[in-house]
Design an enzyme around this catalytic site. Sequence first.
Site, mmCIF file in Angstrom:
data_model
loop_
_atom_site.group_PDB
_atom_site.id
_atom_site.type_symbol
_atom_site.label_atom_id
_atom_site.label_comp_id
_atom_site.label_asym_id
_atom_site.label_seq_id
_atom_site.Cartn_x
_atom_site.Cartn_y
_atom_site.Cartn_z
ATOM 1 N N ILE A 202 0.811 -1.196 0.049
ATOM 2 C CA ILE A 202 -0.070 -0.267 -0.090
ATOM 3 C C ILE A 202 0.774 1.286 0.068
ATOM 4 O O ILE A 202 0.325 2.367 -0.195
ATOM 5 C CB ILE A 202 -1.030 -0.007 1.241
ATOM 6 C CG1 ILE A 202 -0.005 0.033 2.513
ATOM 7 C CG2 ILE A 202 -2.009 -0.971 1.259
ATOM 8 C CD1 ILE A 202 -1.026 -0.003 3.893
ATOM 9 N N ASP A 203 2.102 1.296 -0.011
ATOM 10 C CA ASP A 203 2.923 2.378 0.055
ATOM 11 C C ASP A 203 3.712 2.470 -1.256
ATOM 12 O O ASP A 203 4.485 1.405 -1.733
ATOM 13 C CB ASP A 203 4.143 2.113 1.341
ATOM 14 C CG ASP A 203 4.989 3.379 1.428
ATOM 15 O OD1 ASP A 203 5.059 4.189 0.638
ATOM 16 O OD2 ASP A 203 6.044 3.361 2.274
ATOM 17 N N THR A 204 3.316 3.581 -1.881
ATOM 18 C CA THR A 204 3.794 3.681 -3.245
ATOM 19 C C THR A 204 5.164 4.499 -3.322
ATOM 20 O O THR A 204 5.745 4.889 -4.435
ATOM 21 C CB THR A 204 2.730 4.284 -4.162
ATOM 22 O OG1 THR A 204 2.557 5.584 -3.618
ATOM 23 C CG2 THR A 204 1.468 3.551 -4.488
ATOM 24 N N SER A 205 5.779 4.880 -1.999
ATOM 25 C CA SER A 205 6.988 5.635 -2.144
ATOM 26 C C SER A 205 8.177 4.972 -3.070
ATOM 27 O O SER A 205 8.945 5.976 -3.292
ATOM 28 C CB SER A 205 7.281 5.853 -0.823
ATOM 29 O OG SER A 205 7.702 5.005 0.116
#
EC number: 6.3.5.13
Length: 445
Positions: free
Chosen positions: A355-358
């Site tokens: 869920i983290d697109t960084s």
Amino acid sequence: MNLKSRAAVFFAKTSHFILKNILHRGATSLPGKIALKIDPDLLRHLSDNLDVIIVSGTNGKTLTTALCVKVLKTAGYDVISNSSGSNMVQGIVNSLIMQKSSKKQVAVLEVDEANVAPVTESLTPKFFVLTNIFRDQMDRYGEIYTTYDKILAGIKNAPKATVITNGDSPIFQRAKPENLTVYYGFDHLNENKDLLAPTNTDGILSPTDHSILHYHFLTYANLGFYYSITDSFKRPKLNYAVTKIDQLTPKYSEFEIGSTRFKIEIGGLYNIYNALAAYSLAQEMGISANVVKETFEQNQQIFGRQESIDVDGKDVTIVLIKNPVGSNAVIDMMLTEKDPFSLVALLNANYADGIDTSWIWDADFEKLHQANIEAVLTGGERYKDIQVRLKMGGFEDQETVPDLKQIVEKIKTLPTKKVYVAATYTAMLQLREQLAKSGYIKGGF
């Protein structure tokens, strides 16, 4: 199986039929989830009469699993597998329910890194095949050392299993299991250079004294012939090695292992590692190099991994991206493309994607300016994120399609015959579903 197990299998098969034939859904996970609700110990019962091989690691699990399956089938084994890449416990249970027979079978199972321990609590593998560990889905795994600890916990449940592991990956030397361990890697360069890994590379600290590792050569990311300049730590002796790389193209790779020349119908240096892992398993199981060679040269595509699909004359290649290292490896593969092409970048951030697109900011999309890209199309549920990332990377002239239901029609309008689609996992599934509905492929996801 007891009555509870039989009931679990019945309801799983029923839900699978409804999902596939009435709702036209993938049915790769939900039936297994239903079965486990009815019988939490079902995996233990399903593993009876199975020789189990577990494939795990960050990148390359699906292709490595598929190659292992194909080699074993060519060698005459009756093989079952979770070929869709649904690699958590419920997906594995679903695959075993749908494929298991009463006769002796080999199960080659792709297993999510965090699920190795839960899976090996219920079944006992004969082999573990480990690909690599890179930073990936930090919301689920944390740092790379945490990820390796999760895999190690699973290996400890099967102390008699043989571990076939990537000797070029330093992290696998951080803590060694007590199991018999076999190493594979690259020995294609006769060089004695003193190199450092590129800036921002993870996993380059020596496990003995935490000094920065040096390399005689690097293949990609932190993989290669590593050694310490502060003590005697270095890459272990390889049991199986790529000795020469003959040709790299977007569609195939040619290389040598020992005195045998191989060709795989998929591009990218990173995929040679996957082929080498499958070769190593074959050798440990007594399968000849000629059988492996024959298998590799069969032109069969792998679900969602550099699939080439004809969309009204467009040569559309789907590649999976999910973390910086994998994305950079895909970018390097695209740079071997000599013809002009269009780039389609699809970004989702569901649980299966992370869920983290960084991570997209650590992928070297700027390098794609070296390729002959004529058009850029962005989309997916997080289309704004990938749109901004590519804009900041210098690709200001791009079209955005937020709704993936429209992406197939948009692909048809791109100016080049060749199209590369770089997609996260669930975006790839959604794209394949639309391609199936449009009649370009069979099956959705």
